[in-house]
Design an enzyme around this catalytic site. Structure first.
Site, PDB file in Angstrom:
ATOM      1  N   GLY A 259      43.131  39.674  46.334  1.00 29.39           N
ATOM      2  CA  GLY A 259      43.043  38.777  47.412  1.00 29.39           C
ATOM      3  C   GLY A 259      42.400  39.246  48.642  1.00 29.39           C
TER       4      GLY A 259
ATOM      5  N   ASP B 265      41.925  34.157  36.442  1.00 30.53           N
ATOM      6  CA  ASP B 265      43.023  33.422  37.075  1.00 30.53           C
ATOM      7  C   ASP B 265      43.324  32.032  36.361  1.00 30.53           C
ATOM      8  OD1 ASP B 265      43.440  35.141  39.401  1.00 30.53           O
ATOM      9  OD2 ASP B 265      41.446  34.868  39.699  1.00 30.53           O
TER      10      ASP B 265
ATOM     11  N   GLY C 114      46.246  31.011  44.894  1.00 36.36           N
ATOM     12  CA  GLY C 114      45.707  29.746  44.681  1.00 36.36           C
ATOM     13  C   GLY C 114      44.263  29.572  44.938  1.00 36.36           C
TER      14      GLY C 114
ATOM     15  N   MET D   7      50.053  40.834  45.375  1.00 38.26           N
ATOM     16  CA  MET D   7      49.239  39.525  46.105  1.00 38.26           C
ATOM     17  C   MET D   7      49.063  39.960  47.405  1.00 38.26           C
ATOM     18  SD  MET D   7      48.224  37.719  43.514  1.00 38.26           S
ATOM     19  CE  MET D   7      47.190  36.698  44.574  1.00 38.26           C
TER      20      MET D   7
ATOM     21  N   GLY E 207      36.959  38.914  44.297  1.00 36.87           N
ATOM     22  CA  GLY E 207      36.328  37.637  43.726  1.00 36.87           C
ATOM     23  C   GLY E 207      35.086  37.384  44.248  1.00 36.87           C
ATOM     24  N   SER E 208      35.262  36.892  45.768  1.00 33.61           N
ATOM     25  CA  SER E 208      34.113  36.506  46.488  1.00 33.61           C
ATOM     26  C   SER E 208      33.294  37.577  46.940  1.00 33.61           C
ATOM     27  CB  SER E 208      34.580  35.509  47.703  1.00 33.61           C
ATOM     28  OG  SER E 208      35.663  36.474  48.329  1.00 33.61           O
TER      29      SER E 208
ATOM     30  N   GLY F  10      40.376  31.408  46.096  1.00 34.99           N
ATOM     31  CA  GLY F  10      39.657  32.649  46.336  1.00 34.99           C
ATOM     32  C   GLY F  10      39.138  32.662  47.925  1.00 34.99           C
ATOM     33  N   GLY F  11      38.516  33.838  48.336  1.00 31.17           N
ATOM     34  CA  GLY F  11      37.823  33.621  49.628  1.00 31.17           C
ATOM     35  C   GLY F  11      38.900  33.704  50.780  1.00 31.17           C
TER      36      GLY F  11
ATOM     37  N   HIS G 273      45.769  36.829  34.985  1.00 28.26           N
ATOM     38  CA  HIS G 273      46.616  36.647  36.096  1.00 28.26           C
ATOM     39  C   HIS G 273      47.099  35.203  36.004  1.00 28.26           C
ATOM     40  CE1 HIS G 273      47.234  36.350  40.704  1.00 28.26           C
ATOM     41  NE2 HIS G 273      48.465  36.167  39.977  1.00 28.26           N
TER      42      HIS G 273
HETATM   43  C1  DX5 Z   1      43.906  34.026  44.158  1.00 32.27           C
HETATM   44  C2  DX5 Z   1      43.249  34.632  42.912  1.00 32.27           C
HETATM   45  C3  DX5 Z   1      42.458  35.765  43.118  1.00 32.27           C
HETATM   46  C4  DX5 Z   1      41.174  35.375  43.729  1.00 32.27           C
HETATM   47  C5  DX5 Z   1      40.669  36.319  44.584  1.00 32.27           C
HETATM   48  O1  DX5 Z   1      45.080  33.382  44.073  1.00 32.27           O
HETATM   49  O2  DX5 Z   1      44.565  35.175  42.295  1.00 32.27           O
HETATM   50  O3  DX5 Z   1      42.209  36.793  41.954  1.00 32.27           O
HETATM   51  O4  DX5 Z   1      40.130  34.932  42.766  1.00 32.27           O
HETATM   52  O5  DX5 Z   1      39.562  36.030  45.081  1.00 32.27           O
HETATM   53  P1  DX5 Z   1      38.945  36.872  46.604  1.00 32.27           P
HETATM   54  O6  DX5 Z   1      38.665  38.391  45.991  1.00 32.27           O
HETATM   55  O7  DX5 Z   1      37.860  36.033  46.978  1.00 32.27           O
HETATM   56  O8  DX5 Z   1      39.811  36.762  47.563  1.00 32.27           O
HETATM   57 ZN    ZN Z   2      44.269  36.810  40.399  1.00 30.75          ZN
END
Ligand code: DX5
Ligand code: ZN
Length: 220
Positions: free
Chosen positions: A175, A34, A141, A136, A196-197, A143-144, A65
């Protein structure tokens, strides 16, 4: 094919090499990177120097991304830093067609991202030009965050639309994806799953394995 693309944003930045090795052992084939500019999204993350540095420790597909205003300005450098797929946001490009062409020119695969509130019809004319659409599921912007349910309906509608057009499109989601909701999202038509998380929030190898088990099950 169903692919897991763990988002490095959720990793421990002190130990990137080990974190990447963990998700590879767990079966992930992509690494989601990201890049944030503090203008298109409120946050700033990392850019070319981090990408090229970790490029030397893995052959995993770099799924970049770009949450960046007018990303065409940087796609050549992002490609040189090791990107295999470069995803740009439709909302960030004043001239979307030429921005897509700029990505194509680098030789990278082209991804096109849409924020939750951007209708899929916006990209209808350029769909045949891209390799992947990123839907999305949260406002980009951070994670989590928790996913926005109506965005999952866009995945379903886009898959149906691509099938009608005879387009073999990769549909990526990003997301709020976790082990509890991933099956429903995959069944809606997504085949590239960013998390991510839910991957790096615990044992990244085990979590990747658990995601892969569900994804393989959806495939069959
Ligand atoms: C958010 C990012 C994501 C983020 C996803 O803007 O584009 O790639 O890291 O994180 P999670 O899976 O924790 O929502
Ligand atoms: Zn992303």
């Amino acid at each position: 094919m169903m692919i897991l693309s763990p988002s490095l944003l959720g990793a421990d930045f002190k130990h990137l090499e080990e974190e990447i090795a963990r998700i590879e052992r767990g079966g992930a084939k992509y690494l989601h990177l990201d890049v944030m500019d503090g203008a298109f999204v409120p946050s700033i993350s990392f850019g070319m120097p981090v990408l090229s540095s970790i490029r030397s420790c893995t052959d995993i597909v770099f799924d970049v991304h770009m949450m960046v205003e007018e990303p065409a300005r940087y796609v050549e450098d992002i490609r040189k830093a090791g990107a295999d797929i470069i995803t740009i946001h439709a909302e960030a490009c004043r001239h979307l067609d030429s921005s897509i062409e700029a990505v194509k020119k680098t030789g990278a695969k082209v991804g096109l991202a849409l924020n939750p509130a951007t209708p899929i019809e916006t990209i209808d004319l350029v769909l045949p030009k891209v390799d992947m659409v990123l839907i999305m599921l949260v406002n980009p912007g951070f994670g989590g965050q928790k996913l926005i349910p109506y965005a999952v309906e866009k995945v379903r509608a886009l898959r149906k639309h691509c099938e009608e057009l005879g387009l073999q499109m990769d549909i990526e989601v990003d997301g709020g994806v976790n082990l509890k909701n991933v099956r429903e999202i995959a069944e809606a038509g997504a085949n590239v799953i960013v998390a991510g998380s839910a991957v790096f929030g615990g044992n990244a190898e085990e979590n990747s394995q658990k995601f892969m088990e569900i994804l393989k099950d959806c495939e069959s």
